[in-house]
Every structure is written in structure tokens, then in C-alpha cells.
Design a protein around this motif. Structure first.
Motif, mmCIF file in Angstrom:
data_model
loop_
_atom_site.group_PDB
_atom_site.id
_atom_site.type_symbol
_atom_site.label_atom_id
_atom_site.label_comp_id
_atom_site.label_asym_id
_atom_site.label_seq_id
_atom_site.Cartn_x
_atom_site.Cartn_y
_atom_site.Cartn_z
ATOM 1 N N THR A 163 0.854 -1.182 0.000
ATOM 2 C CA THR A 163 0.000 0.000 0.000
ATOM 3 C C THR A 163 0.895 1.240 0.000
ATOM 4 O O THR A 163 1.613 1.482 0.969
ATOM 5 C CB THR A 163 -0.904 0.023 1.242
ATOM 6 N N PRO A 164 0.859 2.047 -1.059
ATOM 7 C CA PRO A 164 1.779 3.194 -1.154
ATOM 8 C C PRO A 164 1.525 4.248 -0.078
ATOM 9 O O PRO A 164 0.400 4.442 0.390
ATOM 10 C CB PRO A 164 1.489 3.767 -2.548
ATOM 11 N N LEU A 165 2.592 4.930 0.311
ATOM 12 C CA LEU A 165 2.509 6.102 1.166
ATOM 13 C C LEU A 165 2.204 7.338 0.320
ATOM 14 O O LEU A 165 2.445 7.354 -0.891
ATOM 15 C CB LEU A 165 3.838 6.316 1.903
ATOM 16 N N LYS A 166 1.712 8.364 0.953
ATOM 17 C CA LYS A 166 1.394 9.604 0.253
ATOM 18 C C LYS A 166 2.654 10.468 0.092
ATOM 19 O O LYS A 166 3.376 10.703 1.045
ATOM 20 C CB LYS A 166 0.345 10.395 1.029
ATOM 21 N N ASN A 167 2.888 10.917 -1.145
ATOM 22 C CA ASN A 167 3.988 11.841 -1.437
ATOM 23 C C ASN A 167 5.322 11.354 -0.872
ATOM 24 O O ASN A 167 5.898 11.978 0.026
ATOM 25 C CB ASN A 167 3.673 13.233 -0.893
ATOM 26 N N PRO A 168 5.832 10.242 -1.383
ATOM 27 C CA PRO A 168 7.093 9.713 -0.855
ATOM 28 C C PRO A 168 8.282 10.603 -1.187
ATOM 29 O O PRO A 168 8.305 11.292 -2.211
ATOM 30 C CB PRO A 168 7.208 8.356 -1.553
ATOM 31 N N THR A 169 9.273 10.565 -0.297
ATOM 32 C CA THR A 169 10.527 11.299 -0.488
ATOM 33 C C THR A 169 11.682 10.362 -0.181
ATOM 34 O O THR A 169 11.723 9.746 0.885
ATOM 35 C CB THR A 169 10.612 12.519 0.448
ATOM 36 N N LEU A 170 12.607 10.257 -1.104
ATOM 37 C CA LEU A 170 13.781 9.405 -0.886
ATOM 38 C C LEU A 170 14.744 10.097 0.061
ATOM 39 O O LEU A 170 15.169 11.226 -0.172
ATOM 40 C CB LEU A 170 14.471 9.125 -2.225
ATOM 41 N N ILE A 171 15.067 9.419 1.163
ATOM 42 C CA ILE A 171 15.973 9.971 2.167
ATOM 43 C C ILE A 171 17.414 9.586 1.892
ATOM 44 O O ILE A 171 18.323 10.405 1.934
ATOM 45 C CB ILE A 171 15.578 9.477 3.576
ATOM 46 N N SER A 172 17.635 8.295 1.606
ATOM 47 C CA SER A 172 19.003 7.804 1.507
ATOM 48 C C SER A 172 19.055 6.538 0.667
ATOM 49 O O SER A 172 18.107 5.748 0.652
ATOM 50 C CB SER A 172 19.567 7.512 2.905
#
Length: 478
Positions: free
Chosen positions: A26-35
Motif C-alpha cells: 500500500t503506497p505512502l502519500k507523497n514519498p521522499t527518498l531519504i538515503s
């Protein structure tokens, strides 16, 4: 090879459907790659230079499925704090498949059949901790799962408070646990128990597959690997915090990083998990719990191997553990050969460290440069007279060495890390990340992967832990 060229396979799905539940993340909202961890990408044959942010975000968020992937959650049971729970399973982890012998798994990727009223999510703080700690342990030579990348999102997850949701992509040679065998033993599914044992033999112990006593040899190896791993934990002051049988790897890895800690001030009875009110999983109890957990595994394997034979192998656990720990401690102290008084020398050292409230990591690093002048060592303790007396014994033991002081020091500096990721350090990265600054996460990844280097810009992280941050306790909530 690009990430999108990677082809996965799912041999675990050849087992009966009772072993797993196929489920899409189940996807998260507005993902951001941290590392991103380039060294983990290389394990999969992926060129780190060709890792694209959008593709990684999509893979971790479950919106990109690689060729051959059939996502699934695994079923297992386990003893939690000594009490048997008949069905647990991957409640917030979803397996994507395997490549190059590594099983890819998303942690925090949504609900599965085994979520048990949970939301299937992981929060940012715990995901950062696992991402960094698995790489730190690997760099210290301790068997562990690995981590490829980490994302966060705008999605809020309810724990003690509202927190940012996150997903970490973990890698392991196997995700089979002691509790996997317990599930099929306690439900009297002995055919499936045998199928699981055969699968583990093929996956992780192929040298024993097809042999008449293959199951017994596999168990012997699990006993040895578990003993060696826990000995390595003890040698660096690592407290796992939640050694339930469902968190015990069937191939001897350190997995499921929860309320762990590298000790600051040495405390033999240190408890890092504030849920553990009885101290079951305290630092000094870890070796005993390792044995107890192996007893549960032996019981679960008893339909396949006579318990007498399993017990004979289990009784070697203490021998394996002690031999490995003694080997590690001799290396940490730069001692050559074996002396009959070594065990007493080691015991007395840890008594002195505890009495003097000494921080393990800087102590052993300082000892690595020892050549007779004790000022730097004595400055680390509140009981200098006791440490000074111990140093007299240490000097006498060093007389048995044949190599030069310089050679000893070089070896010790490669054995005793300058940096371990203590909880107060990790908390700084977590606090910054919750404000949108991921710089320290990536700096700590570099430090974690190179713990014996100097890292002059982060010298303060090698000093004894500030008093107000010493030996924090954490919760299982994540």
C-alpha cells in the motif's frame, strides 16, 4: 545494470499457500527518498551510478514491481517475552522476491493478513534506526540483514504520537525465523514443517541438502551461528532488546532492529527496551536467551530429528559462545596466544568498567593506542585505582606477546571501532529528519560503514556519551 533491469524470483511461493499471503504493498502519500546505500545495490548487481531517484521511490513505495516479483507476507509464530503466540507473521513487511541470493523486503509497506489490527506501517524514527544500524553491524563484521534505501512521506502514522510514515527496503539471505518452524510444529502440520526445513536447506545450507542427517547438521550450524553472533553482540556492547523467537534468524543473522542500543556506560544488566520490565532481554541475559530460543527451535524440529540428537548439538552452544567470545576479547585487547588466566582477566576488566561507569567504545579505542602511559585510560573512569590495578595485570599479560607494540596497536585499531551508532547520535539524525533535513542520516551512513576511520568532522561522536543521554531506553513501538 539498472534497477529496472533487475529480475526477481520467488521460490518461497513454491511452498503450500499456508506459508504465505500474497499481497500488494500500500503506497505512502507523497514519498521522499531519504538515503540510498550504494554497497547494498552492488549486492544485487545494480550499478549505484545508475540508480534513479524516481525508480527507487517507486520500488520502495510499492508502485513499481520489478520483473518476476510476486509480493507476499510470510506466516510464522513465536515466543514473545517467553509466552507462545500461535500466529504472528509479517504484519508490516512485504517480500518482493530475491535476486543474487538476497531476499528483498519492504518494511512499513501496509497491512497484510498478519497485521493483527495493526496499520502495517513503520514510522520514520524506527526506519532510520534500522537502516543505519544494519549497515553499522555489517561494517563491524556482525552477521546482519542489510538495507538498500529509505523513504519517508507526508502520511501520518499514529503511535504514542502522530509521526511520519516511512519504508525501508531490507535485504537478507533468508527471512525464515525460529518462529517459522514453531508455527508448523504447534499446529501439528508436520508435512509442512518438513517442507520448510527442506526449503531452508536448499536456500541457506545446500551443503547438507539430500544428506541422511541433513536436518541435524543444519541445526548444528544454526546453534553455532547463533552462538557466534551473540558473542559478537557482547563484545561490542550491543543490546538487541527483543529476542523473541520470531525475531531470531534461522541462519544466525541479526534481524528486526527494534529498541536496540549500543551501551554507553557499561552496565552488565542494561535493559534498552522499557517494555521489558523483567529484564528478560538485558545485555547480560542475551547469551542465556539465545540458548532458550534454540531449545524452542529444537523442540519444533523434533518430528524430523530425535530430541536426544538435537539436545546433544544444543549442548555445544556454550562451548561455541565462549570460544568465540574469548577469541574476540583477545583481539580487542591485542593479546597473542592463550593463557589460562585470560578469562579472569576479561571478567575483572568488565567489573572495573562497570564500577567506573566507563563508556566501552572510547575505552577500547583508547586502549588500542596504549603503550604504558595510563593517563588517557584513567581519565575515562570514575574508579581510576581499580583500572590502574587492572592495567598492572594487563601489562604482565602483554609480556607474552611476541609482536611489537606498533603491530599490536595497528591490529587493535582495526578491531576496536572509533564509532558506534549510539542512540543519542541516531536521535539527532531522527530529529533533523522529522524537520526535513536528511543530511545527518547520510553522514551517519558513511560513519556506520567506516567505523574504524577518523571522520574528523564528527570527532564529537567518538567521545563518551554526554551524561544526560546515557543508556536510554526505547519502546517496541514503531
Amino acid at each position: 545494470m539498472k534497477l529496472t533491469d533487475l529480475t526477481l524470483n520467488t521460490p518461497y511461493l513454491s511452498l503450500d499457500p499456508i506459508f504465505y499471503h500474497e499481497v500488494i504493498p500500500t503506497p505512502l502519500k507523497n514519498p521522499t527518498l531519504i538515503s540510498v546505500n550504494p554497497s547494498a545495490a552492488e549486492l544485487l548487481g545494480v550499478d549505484p551510478a545508475q540508480l534513479e531517484t524516481d525508480e527507487l521511490e517507486a520500488l520502495l513505495n510499492g508502485t513499481l514491481l520489478l520483473e518476476g516479483s510476486r509480493p507476499y507476507a510470510m506466516c510464522y509464530a513465536g515466543h514473545q517475552f517467553g509466552y507462545y503466540v500461535p500466529r504472528l507473521g509479517d504484519g508490516r513487511a512485504i517480500n518482493l522476491g530475491s535476486a543474487e541470493g538476497w531476499n528483498l523486503q519492504l518494511k512499513g509497506s501496509g497491512q497484510t493478513l498478519y497485521s493483527r489490527q495493526g496499520d502495517g506501517r513503520a514510522v520514520l524514527r524506527s526506519s532510520i534506526r534500522e537502516y543505519l544500524m544494519s549497515e553499522a553491524m555489517h561494517a563491524l563484521g556482525i552477521p546482519t540483514s542489510r538495507a538498500l534505501a529509505l523513504i519517508t512521506s507526508d502520511e501520518k502514522v499514529a503511535r504514542e504520537r502522530w509521526e511520519r510514515g516511512a519504508i525501508v527496503l531490507r535485504l537478507s539471505r533468508s527471512w525464515i525465523r525460529f518462529g517459522s518452524f514453531e508455527y508448523f510444529f504447534h499446529t501439528h502440520r508436520h508435512d509442512q514443517l518438513e517442507h520448510l526445513a527442506d526449503f531452508l536447506l536448499r536456500e541457506s545450507f545446500p551443503q547438507f541438502a539430500g544428506e541422511e542427517d541433513g536436518y541435524l547438521k543444519m541445526f548444528r550450524e544454526i546453534v553455532k551461528r547463533t552462538a557466534h553472533t551473540i558473542a559478537q553482540w557482547q563484545s561490542v556492547g550491543f543490546n538487541h532488546g527483543v529476542m523473541n523467537t520470531d525475531n531470531m534468524s534461522a541462519i544466525g543473522l541479526t534481524i528486526d532492529y527494534g529498541p536496540f542500543a549500543f551501551m554507553d556506560t557499561f552496565e552488565s544488566g542494561y535493559i534498552c527496551n522499557h517494555t521489558d520490565t523483567q529484564g528478560r532481554y538485558s545485555y547480560d541475559n542475551q547469551p542465556r536467551i539465545g540458548y532458550w530460543n534454540l531449545e524452542r527451535l529444537a523442540h519444533a524440529l523434533s518430528p524430523l530429528v530425535t530430541e536426544t540428537k538435537l539436545k546433544t548439538e544444543l549442548e555445544k552452544y556454550g562451548e561455541y559462545f565462549t570460544a568465540r567470545l574469548m577469541e574476540l576479547l583477545r583481539a580487542k585487547l591485542g593479546l597473542e596466544g592463550v593463557d589460562e588466566n585470560d578469562s579472569d582477566l576479561f571478567r575483572s576488566l568488565f567489573t572495573v568498567l562497570e564500577n567506573g561507569r566507563v563508556d566501552m567504545t572510547p575505552f577500547f579505542r583508547t586502549l588500542s593506542r596504549y603503550e604504558g602511559d595510563r593517563k588517557a585510560l584513567l581519565a575515562l573512569t570514575l574508579a581510576p585505582n581499580q583500572l590502574d590495578e587492572w592495567c598492572d595485570r594487563y601489562d604482565k599479560r602483554l609480556e607474552l606477546n611476541t609482536a611489537s607494540t606498533e603491530v599490536r596497536q595497528e591490529k587493535m585499531l582495526r578491531t576496536n571501532p572509533k564509532y558506534t551508532l549510539k542512540n543519542y547520535i541516531l536521535q539527532q539524525a531522527i530529529d533533523a529528519s522529522e524537520g526535513g533535513d536528511f543530511t545527518l542520516v547520510n553522514d551517519l551512513l558513511t560513519i556506520a560503514q567506516n567505523p574504524y576511520d577518523e571522520h574528523h568532522d564528527f570527532e564529537h561522536f567518538s567521545l563518551p556519551t554526554p551524561h544526560e543521554f546515557k543508556n536510554l531506553r526505547l519502546s517496541c513501538s514503531s
